[in-house]
Write an enzyme that holds these catalytic residues in place. Structure first.
Site, short mmCIF file in Angstrom:
data_model
loop_
_atom_site.label_atom_id
_atom_site.label_comp_id
_atom_site.label_asym_id
_atom_site.label_seq_id
_atom_site.Cartn_x
_atom_site.Cartn_y
_atom_site.Cartn_z
N ARG A 76 0.85 -1.20 0.00
CA ARG A 76 0.00 0.00 0.00
C ARG A 76 0.88 1.25 0.00
O ARG A 76 1.94 1.26 0.62
CB ARG A 76 -0.88 0.05 1.26
CG ARG A 76 -1.85 -1.09 1.35
CD ARG A 76 -2.53 -1.14 2.74
NE ARG A 76 -3.33 -2.35 2.85
CZ ARG A 76 -4.60 -2.44 2.46
NH1 ARG A 76 -5.21 -1.40 1.94
NH2 ARG A 76 -5.24 -3.57 2.60
N HIS A 419 -8.85 14.86 -15.34
CA HIS A 419 -8.00 15.90 -14.74
C HIS A 419 -8.84 17.08 -14.26
O HIS A 419 -8.74 17.51 -13.11
CB HIS A 419 -6.98 16.36 -15.79
CG HIS A 419 -6.07 17.43 -15.30
ND1 HIS A 419 -6.33 18.75 -15.48
CD2 HIS A 419 -4.93 17.35 -14.59
CE1 HIS A 419 -5.36 19.45 -14.93
NE2 HIS A 419 -4.50 18.63 -14.38
N ARG A 526 -16.69 50.12 -3.74
CA ARG A 526 -16.19 50.79 -4.96
C ARG A 526 -17.38 51.52 -5.58
O ARG A 526 -18.19 50.92 -6.28
CB ARG A 526 -15.63 49.77 -5.93
CG ARG A 526 -14.37 49.05 -5.45
CD ARG A 526 -14.04 47.91 -6.40
NE ARG A 526 -12.69 47.43 -6.28
CZ ARG A 526 -12.35 46.23 -5.76
NH1 ARG A 526 -13.29 45.45 -5.26
NH2 ARG A 526 -11.08 45.84 -5.71
N GLY A 730 -4.27 49.14 -0.97
CA GLY A 730 -4.90 48.60 -2.19
C GLY A 730 -3.83 47.83 -2.91
O GLY A 730 -3.15 48.33 -3.81
N THR A 731 -3.65 46.59 -2.50
CA THR A 731 -2.49 45.83 -2.98
C THR A 731 -2.64 45.36 -4.43
O THR A 731 -1.67 44.88 -5.00
CB THR A 731 -2.22 44.62 -2.06
OG1 THR A 731 -3.47 43.98 -1.80
CG2 THR A 731 -1.59 45.08 -0.77
N ASP A 733 -3.42 47.44 -7.05
CA ASP A 733 -2.67 48.48 -7.76
C ASP A 733 -1.25 48.60 -7.23
O ASP A 733 -0.32 48.85 -7.98
CB ASP A 733 -3.40 49.83 -7.66
CG ASP A 733 -4.41 49.98 -8.79
OD1 ASP A 733 -4.04 49.73 -9.95
OD2 ASP A 733 -5.58 50.33 -8.51
N CYS A 795 -7.21 46.02 1.42
CA CYS A 795 -8.47 45.75 0.72
C CYS A 795 -8.26 45.23 -0.69
O CYS A 795 -9.20 45.05 -1.44
CB CYS A 795 -9.36 46.98 0.71
SG CYS A 795 -8.63 48.36 -0.18
#
Ligand code: PEP
Ligand code: MG
Length: 865
Positions: A76, A419, A526, A730-731, A733, A795
């Site tokens: 196994r 798959h 936004r 604002g990661t 941009d 954010c």
């Protein structure tokens, strides 16, 4: 041949670590320690198996010594974590003419021949890799031996040591294969993950007296509810009982047919006792494989019951409530991203729907998105924040990243274990496979249905992975059913986490979802999204096209009540929880018509000539709109827009208070890079507030902050902090601008970059803690040096990613904000950090911590038994 000291008999005192011998070997040792009747088992460690894969020939003769004159064994797989899979178990190794003759005395000729035939067949297909067609069901032993000889040009190997050697080599090599590697990596296994093997004496399910085999578990794998499930079959081996068309018994008494409980009450009682002990001893819900050998019970194996995410949560809660594990451990047992699957909405069965394709329901949940026909297109779409459905003939390992990025997957070919199906389930992405009848052209970017409809890239479809349907357009959805187990689990997560979790929400529906998932508030609204609906878009365009300030003011006056009502709805839904509203951010041209027909309609609506409209569009065109007139730059140059938005926010605030939902709105300025921008905008917002206070006679509080999206804003955070109450990173941009990497186009080469190790991961998906992270740390330090109590948050999309959350917490961020469906996962990730890293956090330096996180990222969270 070399004698291998690493073979270890699994005994209660043997030194067997799952990091060296794998989870199955460790689990068998635990079963033995719990006094379960496990047959003699020998474990082979990872290094041994790796050596075998590269050509080393283990001394299988001495390995077989302990198994007697007629060894009969199984092998196994034993990966470090059972979820990482491995090659299939091979049974009945050792069968040859002599063993058959020997066994015939005790179990009868027919049973002995059957064992031999089965072994020849499985060896031929699994080890020698011969075609299954050469070994049809119903074939005789002689037929199987002859088929082997004719395909291989040599007789079937007789010597058990040779048989075992070949089995070990084939399993070792299968583990090193590319597909196996990619599949396990998709489940979080590191590239160098090892495979152990367990050689075990066969307990025969065939022969005299009561003989048979079965599988038992004590929960329902879909819901996690306690329930005895499984089957037993007399004169059977392995997992045959589960697939048997006839003759399998229920385990417990059942109206539908005979049960093990009735036929063999002592064995049934013994099984239950082992099950109960196993649950406590292994601290898990296990699925136990057992064999009855002439009336005696043997426990061959136990694996964690494979389960849905929903069941995973329920089991963790039940184990903690039964005091089998502490609550902290229950929280550690569920992967944050698995909660996403649990929360997926389903297509509303009662609403009308337009089915364009039917296939196999391969991964549950439903999702709506735009069609894309390639993995890079999916990544590009996701980087732009757009939901997309990946449509393919079938998927291959190169598509994994695209599948990650997509909200749903639809394939023309494939089955439940294809798959696409396997990967999508692993990722928790709704998926339909085998939707035959679709004609997909990746080159033309079209999908033609059986009834002749043509869908193109960008068209919106819905994937119903629970029913196996592809639906045209956006189908009506029902929110996920969240049971009590989920509520308890999330309450525990909240108790342990020390990081706020808000949601990015622009619509009342988003806000309601956020509340249902117990978000602490809205961290990013936004506002531009409020202007994309039909009636607003026209007014918005009138504002953009205004010739002078007066016309613009007139258009803005029409937008004001719309904006105010939208915000009021959000405030009321959020019932006093904080709401952070970002002022208008995108470049204006995004609102302009994209094609000739749109231009014509706009010209008609505004009573302008087509050429005048075209001139205006031309005048607004920019070479680099994302680096152009957007965000605060628009606020400074066309200040009336922000004035209108500030007024809408304050008037909605006053009205919300009147209606009993008081709120202190947070106003966020986008894309700043200089403190003067903040001074100017803040000055105008303050005067609008003063005007609204005077007009309404109502007082209200508010906060002003910035979204840090440019490297300069991060570097100058110290002086910007002087003017604001909060800062949110604002990661999306910030990543784009730090790398100089277009978030809209990076998908085209991201795959190649990650594959060649240029980036460890897609930085838009997992925060680049070395680069963007350093900027964030600099900004946080400088801002806090100016203003100690400044609220800081994140954010960007990273706010919902467990690794990135770990970094943010380390950086002293107060809360993360992410899309509503990611809120529970973010909360859980935060709780897991507190539980697993509290002591380390105090001790580790930041660089040690980052190094550890990078390592951890490769290995995933521990979730083995
Ligand atoms: C960001 O840039 O990280 C952000 C949250 O803003 P948007 O995605 O709207 O550009
Ligand atoms: Mg941004």
């Amino acid at each position: 041949m070399q004698k291998l000291p690493e073979f270890v008999e699994i005994t209660p005192s043997a030194s067997i670590a799952s990091s060296a011998y794998g989870a199955r070997a460790k689990c068998l040792q635990r079963l033995i320690r719990l006094d379960m009747p496990v047959p003699l088992s020998i474990a082979l460690p990872f290094i041994e198996v790796r050596a075998i894969a590269s050509g080393h020939r283990p001394d299988t003769k001495s390995l077989l010594e302990g198994f007697g004159q007629f060894p009969l064994i199984s092998v196994r797989p034993s990966a470090e974590t059972s979820d990482w899979g491995g090659p299939g178990t091979i049974l009945n190794i050792g069968m040859n003419a002599a063993t058959t003759a020997h066994l015939a005395d005790t179990i009868g000729q027919e049973a002995a021949d059957k064992l031999y035939r089965r072994f020849v067949q499985s060896f031929s297909v699994e080890v020698a890799r011969l075609d299954t067609e050469a070994f049809p069901p119903g074939q005789s032993l002689d037929g199987a031996l002859a088929a082997y000889e004719s395909e291989m040009d040599e007789p079937f190997p007789d010597d058990p040591a040779v048989q075992l050697l070949e089995v070990l080599r084939s399993m070792a090599r299968a583990w090193e294969g590319t597909t196996a590697r990619l599949l396990r990596q998709a489940k979080g296994a590191p590239a160098e993950a090892g495979l152990g093997l367990v050689v075990q004496r066969m307990a025969l399910g065939l022969g005299q007296g009561e003989c048979g085999s079965g599988v038992i578990q004590f929960i329902d794998q879909a819901t996690g509810a306690k329930q005895i499930k499984g089957r037993y079959k007399s004169q059977a081996q392995g997992r045959e009982a589960l697939t048997a068309e006839a003759g399998a018994l229920y385990l417990t008494r059942d109206k539908r047919g005979e049960s093990l409980e009735e036929r063999c009450p002592e064995i049934y009682a013994e099984l239950l006792a082992h099950g109960a002990r196993g649950r406590i001893g292994l601290r898990e819900e296990m699925q136990i494989e057992f064999t009855v050998e002439d009336g005696a019970l043997r426990i061959l194996d136990a694996v964690r019951v494979p389960r849905s995410s929903r069941a995973g949560v329920r089991v963790a809660v039940d184990l903690a409530n039964d005091e089998v594990i502490p609550r902290q451990e229950a929280l550690m047992r569920v992967e944050p991203q698995a909660l996403g699957e649990l929360l997926h909405p389903q297509v509303d069965p009662d609403a009308p729907k337009d089915v364009f394709a039917s296939g196999i329901a391969a991964s549950p949940g439903a999702a709506t998105g735009r069609i894309v026909f390639s993995a890079p297109a999916a990544q590009t779409c996701a980087a732009q924040g757009d939901a997309c459905v990946l449509v393919r003939h079938e998927t291959s390992p190169e598509d994994i990243r695209g599948m990650h990025a997509a909200v749903g997957v639809l394939t023309e070919r494939g089955g439940v274990t294809s798959h696409a199906a396997v990967i999508a389930r692993g990722l928790g992405v709704p998926c339909v496979v085998g939707a035959s009848g679709l004609a997909i052209s990746s080159r033309e970017k079209t999908m033609t249905t059986v009834d002749g409809r043509v869908f193109r890239e960008g068209d919106v479809i819905t994937i119903d992975g629970s029913r196996g349907e592809g639906l045209a357009g956006e189908a009506a959805m029902l929110p996920a059913t969240l049971d009590d187990g989920f509520a308890t689990f999330m309450a525990w997560a909240e108790e342990f986490s020390d990081l706020g979790v808000r949601a990015n929400a622009d619509t009342p529906q988003d806000a309601e979802t956020s509340l249902r998932f117990q978000a602490d508030g809205i961290g990013l609204c936004r506002t531009e999204h409020m202007f994309f609906e039909d009636d607003r878009l026209t007014v918005m365009r009138e504002m953009i096209f205004a010739d002078d300030a007066e016309d613009r003011r007139a258009a803005l006056e029409r937008l004001l009540p719309m904006q105010r009502e939208d915000l009021l709805a959000l405030f009321e839904i959020m019932e006093g929880k904080p709401v952070c509203i970002r002022l208008f951010d995108p470049p204006l041209h995004e609102f302009l018509p994209q094609n000739r027909e749109g231009v014509r309609q706009l010209a008609e609506a505004m009573d302008l000539s087509v050429s005048r409209v075209n001139q205006r569009i031309e005048a607004l065109r920019e070479f680099n709109p994302m680096l152009g007139m957007r965000g605060v730059r628009l606020g400074i140059t066309v200040p009336e827009i922000y004035d209108m938005q500030a007024r809408a926010i304050f008037e909605a605030t006053v009205e919300a208070a009147r209606r009993g939902a008081p709120i202190e709105p947070e106003i966020m300025i986008p894309l700043v890079s200089a403190k003067r921008e903040v001074e100017l905008v803040k000055g105008r917002i303050d005067s609008v507030a003063a005007a609204v206070r005077a007009e309404t006679g109502c007082d209200f509080g508010y906060q002003i902050g910035v979204i840090v999206e440019t490297p300069r804003a991060a570097l100058r955070a110290g002086e910007i902090a002087d003017h604001v109450d909060f800062m949110s990173f604002g990661t999306n941009d910030l990543t784009q601008m730090t790398y100089g990497l277009s978030r809209d186009d990076a998908g085209r080469f991201m795959g190649a970059y990650v594959q060649q190790g240029v980036y460890p991961e897609d930085p838009f998906h997992i925060l680049d803690i070395e680069g963007v992270g350093e900027l964030l740390l600099i900004a946080a330090d400088r801002a806090r040096a100016t203003k100690r109590d400044l609220t800081m948050s994140i954010c960007g999309e990273h706010g919902g990613n467990a690794d990135s959350i770990a970094f943010c917490r380390m950086a002293g961020i107060d809360y993360v904000s992410c899309s509503p469906f990611r809120v529970p996962g973010a909360r859980l990730a935060a709780a897991q950090l507190v539980i697993s890293e509290a002591p380390e956090r105090q001790k580790a330096t930041l660089s040690q911590w980052i190094a550890r996180r990078l390592k951890l990222r490769q290995g995933g969270l521990p979730n083995e038994v």
